[in-house]
Design a protein around this motif. Structure first.
Motif, PDB file in Angstrom:
ATOM      1  N   PRO B 235       0.815  -1.226   0.000  1.00  0.00           N
ATOM      2  CA  PRO B 235       0.000   0.000   0.000  1.00  0.00           C
ATOM      3  C   PRO B 235       0.843   1.269   0.000  1.00  0.00           C
ATOM      4  O   PRO B 235       0.443   2.280  -0.597  1.00  0.00           O
ATOM      5  CB  PRO B 235      -0.822  -0.105   1.284  1.00  0.00           C
ATOM      6  N   GLU B 237       3.743   1.589  -1.510  1.00  0.00           N
ATOM      7  CA  GLU B 237       4.174   1.757  -2.897  1.00  0.00           C
ATOM      8  C   GLU B 237       3.035   2.289  -3.752  1.00  0.00           C
ATOM      9  O   GLU B 237       3.247   3.108  -4.639  1.00  0.00           O
ATOM     10  CB  GLU B 237       4.638   0.414  -3.468  1.00  0.00           C
ATOM     11  N   GLY B 238       1.824   1.786  -3.469  1.00  0.00           N
ATOM     12  CA  GLY B 238       0.670   2.262  -4.220  1.00  0.00           C
ATOM     13  C   GLY B 238       0.503   3.761  -4.074  1.00  0.00           C
ATOM     14  O   GLY B 238       0.229   4.469  -5.044  1.00  0.00           O
ATOM     15  N   ALA B 239       0.689   4.258  -2.866  1.00  0.00           N
ATOM     16  CA  ALA B 239       0.546   5.692  -2.628  1.00  0.00           C
ATOM     17  C   ALA B 239       1.665   6.465  -3.321  1.00  0.00           C
ATOM     18  O   ALA B 239       1.429   7.530  -3.893  1.00  0.00           O
ATOM     19  CB  ALA B 239       0.565   5.970  -1.126  1.00  0.00           C
ATOM     20  N   GLU B 240       2.871   5.907  -3.293  1.00  0.00           N
ATOM     21  CA  GLU B 240       3.983   6.559  -3.991  1.00  0.00           C
ATOM     22  C   GLU B 240       3.718   6.608  -5.487  1.00  0.00           C
ATOM     23  O   GLU B 240       3.940   7.635  -6.141  1.00  0.00           O
ATOM     24  CB  GLU B 240       5.285   5.796  -3.746  1.00  0.00           C
ATOM     25  N   LEU B 242       1.087   6.780  -6.937  1.00  0.00           N
ATOM     26  CA  LEU B 242       0.006   7.709  -7.235  1.00  0.00           C
ATOM     27  C   LEU B 242       0.519   9.148  -7.237  1.00  0.00           C
ATOM     28  O   LEU B 242      -0.201  10.081  -7.558  1.00  0.00           O
ATOM     29  CB  LEU B 242      -1.079   7.542  -6.169  1.00  0.00           C
ATOM     30  N   GLY B 243       1.789   9.310  -6.877  1.00  0.00           N
ATOM     31  CA  GLY B 243       2.379  10.644  -6.885  1.00  0.00           C
ATOM     32  C   GLY B 243       2.227  11.364  -5.565  1.00  0.00           C
ATOM     33  O   GLY B 243       2.203  12.584  -5.517  1.00  0.00           O
ATOM     34  N   MET B 244       2.112  10.606  -4.465  1.00  0.00           N
ATOM     35  CA  MET B 244       2.073  11.259  -3.157  1.00  0.00           C
ATOM     36  C   MET B 244       3.502  11.505  -2.676  1.00  0.00           C
ATOM     37  O   MET B 244       4.410  10.735  -2.976  1.00  0.00           O
ATOM     38  CB  MET B 244       1.345  10.370  -2.146  1.00  0.00           C
ATOM     39  N   THR B 245       3.666  12.558  -1.895  1.00  0.00           N
ATOM     40  CA  THR B 245       4.968  12.803  -1.289  1.00  0.00           C
ATOM     41  C   THR B 245       5.180  11.827  -0.139  1.00  0.00           C
ATOM     42  O   THR B 245       4.231  11.187   0.317  1.00  0.00           O
ATOM     43  CB  THR B 245       5.055  14.229  -0.733  1.00  0.00           C
ATOM     44  N   GLU B 248       2.897  12.563   2.637  1.00  0.00           N
ATOM     45  CA  GLU B 248       1.512  12.143   2.414  1.00  0.00           C
ATOM     46  C   GLU B 248       1.363  10.637   2.578  1.00  0.00           C
ATOM     47  O   GLU B 248       0.364  10.158   3.119  1.00  0.00           O
ATOM     48  CB  GLU B 248       1.054  12.564   1.010  1.00  0.00           C
ATOM     49  N   ARG B 252      -1.213   9.416   5.241  1.00  0.00           N
ATOM     50  CA  ARG B 252      -2.459   8.847   4.741  1.00  0.00           C
ATOM     51  C   ARG B 252      -2.461   7.325   4.686  1.00  0.00           C
ATOM     52  O   ARG B 252      -3.524   6.719   4.615  1.00  0.00           O
ATOM     53  CB  ARG B 252      -2.797   9.426   3.360  1.00  0.00           C
ATOM     54  N   VAL B 253      -1.290   6.691   4.717  1.00  0.00           N
ATOM     55  CA  VAL B 253      -1.259   5.232   4.646  1.00  0.00           C
ATOM     56  C   VAL B 253      -0.575   4.612   5.870  1.00  0.00           C
ATOM     57  O   VAL B 253      -1.179   3.826   6.592  1.00  0.00           O
ATOM     58  CB  VAL B 253      -0.552   4.751   3.351  1.00  0.00           C
ATOM     59  N   TRP B 257      -2.676   2.927   8.947  1.00  0.00           N
ATOM     60  CA  TRP B 257      -2.615   1.465   8.924  1.00  0.00           C
ATOM     61  C   TRP B 257      -2.491   0.900  10.330  1.00  0.00           C
ATOM     62  O   TRP B 257      -3.029  -0.153  10.652  1.00  0.00           O
ATOM     63  CB  TRP B 257      -1.430   1.012   8.067  1.00  0.00           C
ATOM     64  N   LEU B 353     -12.142   0.949  10.087  1.00  0.00           N
ATOM     65  CA  LEU B 353     -11.642   1.272   8.754  1.00  0.00           C
ATOM     66  C   LEU B 353     -10.237   0.763   8.527  1.00  0.00           C
ATOM     67  O   LEU B 353      -9.856   0.453   7.413  1.00  0.00           O
ATOM     68  CB  LEU B 353     -11.650   2.798   8.541  1.00  0.00           C
ATOM     69  N   ALA B 354      -9.450   0.706   9.605  1.00  0.00           N
ATOM     70  CA  ALA B 354      -8.051   0.338   9.428  1.00  0.00           C
ATOM     71  C   ALA B 354      -7.930  -1.116   9.023  1.00  0.00           C
ATOM     72  O   ALA B 354      -8.812  -1.929   9.275  1.00  0.00           O
ATOM     73  CB  ALA B 354      -7.290   0.574  10.724  1.00  0.00           C
TER      74      ALA B 354
END
Lengths: 293, 360
Positions: B235, B237-240, B242-245, B248, B252-253, B257, B353-354
């Motif tokens: 997850p 890597e997925g955020a990275e 997506l172009g997150m800093t 972020e 956010r992850v 988590w 949610l987590a």
């Protein structure tokens, strides 16, 4: 768990009105690209690689790949495990840069500009070149927030527009009807296939031009695979797709071009039909006919 | 004992009747005895926490009972801590024997406990999460490993030593070089007024909070670091991708988590801060009978009061002073229990949610 806003036919009409007035991009593609005349401006090949060598420390993973990806096509990357195709894919959006010991020679260009050029912004590259992973990887937040996470980070939409983005992307991947009543729920309760579609919706929400897919269906059942495949076919020519797959049938079904990697080299590439029916190289022939792999 | 009286368990040696030689039969018997010991031992062990907790609470309650009866609800609002005249003949009020003029109110202690703990947690939680993030995501391994070890060592330093350092080094330093600067330069508006006024000599509320923060940072940081290490790469890597800093991705992850785990670690730290005795007794100034007028003022907490007043309370022949200490101890125990129950509720709510840790 209640939905954060009312959902119904009246709402759908309102959403459409809002979208037409809002700044939200109505399709999963870059606004510039959407209005692009293909004969003007940008090069025909959205991504090119020139003499690309990839190394981890002193081990060469891939050497001498020169290739161009035509805008609006699907390219399949096939080859046995360890042939370097995944590393190649992850280089295209610079996911390898952070990996310890990673080095590259040669160049990758996006719209004619090197992705490692100093004026390039890494976050923008990743927005323009999206990625879908081998296994679904939703974030620990609600379904709706998952879809809009990237769009929010890039400032593509905010406030109410985010709801519009969420609905449009979920509709686009065919997940809307399944999740519209539980947008506030955890994504981990969805099935694997639904989670992967959610990740696809999330990737589309930032308006990418290219989507890199690393064995996107290897963890899915045949029905979900079929759903993803048909989506991928529908997404061209708006998007350019580069798909790593171990499933030769899938490569044949969905791709225009196929690249065959073997032992750290790009052995052969060409139109999919041609490569599968009359391969030029002996290794390709053996691989596509199931004699190796 | 219905479980224990069951027939011999079908161990692997006895499962196949064709092989029931003498030796396998003996092995089977040994297994059965072992099994009984395990079950019996487990049953006894499972009762120990319940028995221990209820014994402590019952004894505390019995000891506190005279004070509870005499003080009533006034104990929570009163501020004075007067042992009365132990030389004069004891008097009896509502059937409780106590020295003449004895009057007890625990409000300053309760409020002081809450204040120091809240200061400690507010400072320690961001610091600990930052430390844990640095150790897991930022620093190279050759640096992160020794630093992580240091954090664990810090957790093991006896509180009396930290208290000594607090009263000899930290307190004087802050009261000379930091507190005056803060107190003189903050605007005189409502809400910040608490940070103005006399800064004292370095023993007091803020110093206690800071010392407590130092003591709970290693606990929260070490736990949080272990949590962060369990966040799967996918997850993130997925955020990275997506172009997150990096910030972020973390916000956010990574942190969401393990959110429920971080809450658990915070409660662990809060529990330690509530009950911490020695260090606070040393740096708080141990002033009874007053709620700190500003954040630098001397004060005391329940735990610090119990330890600092126990000696003199023992000189009260009626036992009323001891009884009051027991009542304040009962309040402290109740506070820890409430914190733990509340934390459980928060964890349950936020973990909806987590993702379960370890799931990709």
């Amino acid at each position: 768990m209640s939905v954060p806003y009312a959902v119904g036919e009246g709402y759908a009409r309102k959403v459409m009105d809002e979208v037409s007035k809002s700044e939200v991009v109505p399709l999963g593609i870059d606004p510039v690209l959407a209005n692009l005349d293909p004969d003007q401006g940008r090069p025909r090949q959205v991504i090119t690689t020139e003499g690309l060598n990839l190394k981890f420390s002193e081990t060469t993973i891939l050497s001498g790949v020169t290739m161009g990806f035509d805008r609006g096509t699907i390219t399949a990357l096939i080859g046995p495990t360890g042939s370097g195709k995944s590393t190649f894919l992850r280089t295209l959006n610079r996911m390898n840069d952070k990996v310890f010991g990673f080095r590259h020679e040669g160049d990758v260009t996006l719209d004619g500009e090197s992705i490692w050029a100093p004026q390039q912004d890494l976050l923008t590259i990743r927005r323009r070149v999206g990625m879908l992973f081998q296994r679904p990887n939703p974030f620990p937040m609600s379904i709706r927030d998952n879809v809009v996470a990237g769009a929010k980070a890039h400032g593509i939409a905010r406030g109410k527009q985010l709801d519009v983005v969420a609905e449009m992307r979920l509709r686009e991947v065919g997940l809307w009807d399944a999740v519209k009543d539980r947008l506030g729920d955890s994504p981990y309760r969805l099935s694997g296939g639904q989670q992967q579609l959610l990740c696809l919706a999330r990737a589309l929400a930032v308006g990418p031009e290219v989507l890199l897919l690393d064995e996107p269906t290897s963890a899915l059942d045949p029905i979900s695979t079929e759903a993803v495949e048909s989506l991928l076919r529908e997404m061209t020519p708006a998007l350019t797709l580069i798909v790593v797959t171990h499933n030769l049938g899938q490569a044949r079904r969905i791709s225009d071009q196929t690249m065959f990697f073997f032992d750290g080299h790009l052995v052969e590439h060409g139109a999919t039909a041609e490569l599968f029916t009359s391969p030029r190289e002996r290794d390709t022939d053996r691989y596509v006919n199931g004699l190796m792999g | 004992m219905s479980d224990g009286d069951r027939a011999l368990p079908a161990t692997s040696a006895l499962a196949d009747p064709t092989r029931s030689s003498l030796r396998t039969r003996r092995v089977g018997l040994r297994h059965a005895v072992e099994e009984r010991l395990w079950r019996g031992g487990g049953r006894v062990a499972s009762w120990i926490p319940i028995a221990g907790l209820s014994l402590v609470l019952v004894v505390l309650f019995v000891k506190a009972w005279p004070a509870i009866r005499l003080n009533g609800l006034g104990y929570f609002s009163g501020s004075q801590w007067l042992p009365g005249n132990t030389y004069a003949p004891a008097v009896r009020t509502h059937g409780v024997l106590h020295p003449l003029g004895a009057s007890y109110g625990a409000w300053p202690l309760v409020w002081g406990t809450i204040e120091t703990s809240v200061i400690a947690v507010v400072i320690a939680v961001p610091l600990s999460i930052g430390t844990a993030l640095a150790l897991t995501e930022r620093l190279p391994r050759w640096l992160a490993q020794p630093l992580g070890f240091l954090v664990e060592i810090l957790a093991g330093i006896p509180s009396v030593i930290i208290g000594l350092w607090g009263v000899l080094v930290l307190g004087p330093f802050l009261s000379h070089h930091v507190y005056p600067y803060v107190a003189n330069n903050l605007p005189d508006v409502w809400g910040l007024r608490y940070f103005k006024g006399s800064v004292g000599y370095g023993e007091g509320l803020l110093t206690s909070g800071l010392v407590l923060a130092l003591m709970i940072v290693p606990i929260i940081a070490a736990t949080t670091r272990d949590l962060f290490l369990q966040v799967p790469a996918l997850p993130k890597e997925g955020a990275e991708a997506l172009g997150m800093t990096d910030a972020e991705v973390t916000r956010r992850v990574t942190i969401p988590w393990v959110r429920s785990g971080i809450i658990g670690a915070t409660v662990l730290g809060l529990g330690r801060a509530l009950g911490e005795t020695m260090a606070v007794a040393m740096v708080s100034g141990s002033v009874l009978g007053q709620v700190a007028p500003n954040i630098y003022a001397t004060m005391t907490t329940i735990a610090a009061t119990i330890v600092s007043q126990l000696d003199s309370a023992a000189t009260d022949a009626t036992g009323f002073a001891i009884s009051n200490l027991a009542e304040s101890g009962l309040i402290l125990a109740a506070m820890s229990i409430v914190v733990n129950v509340a934390a459980r509720a928060i964890v349950r709510r936020s973990s909806r949610l987590a993702a379960p840790v370890g799931r990709a």
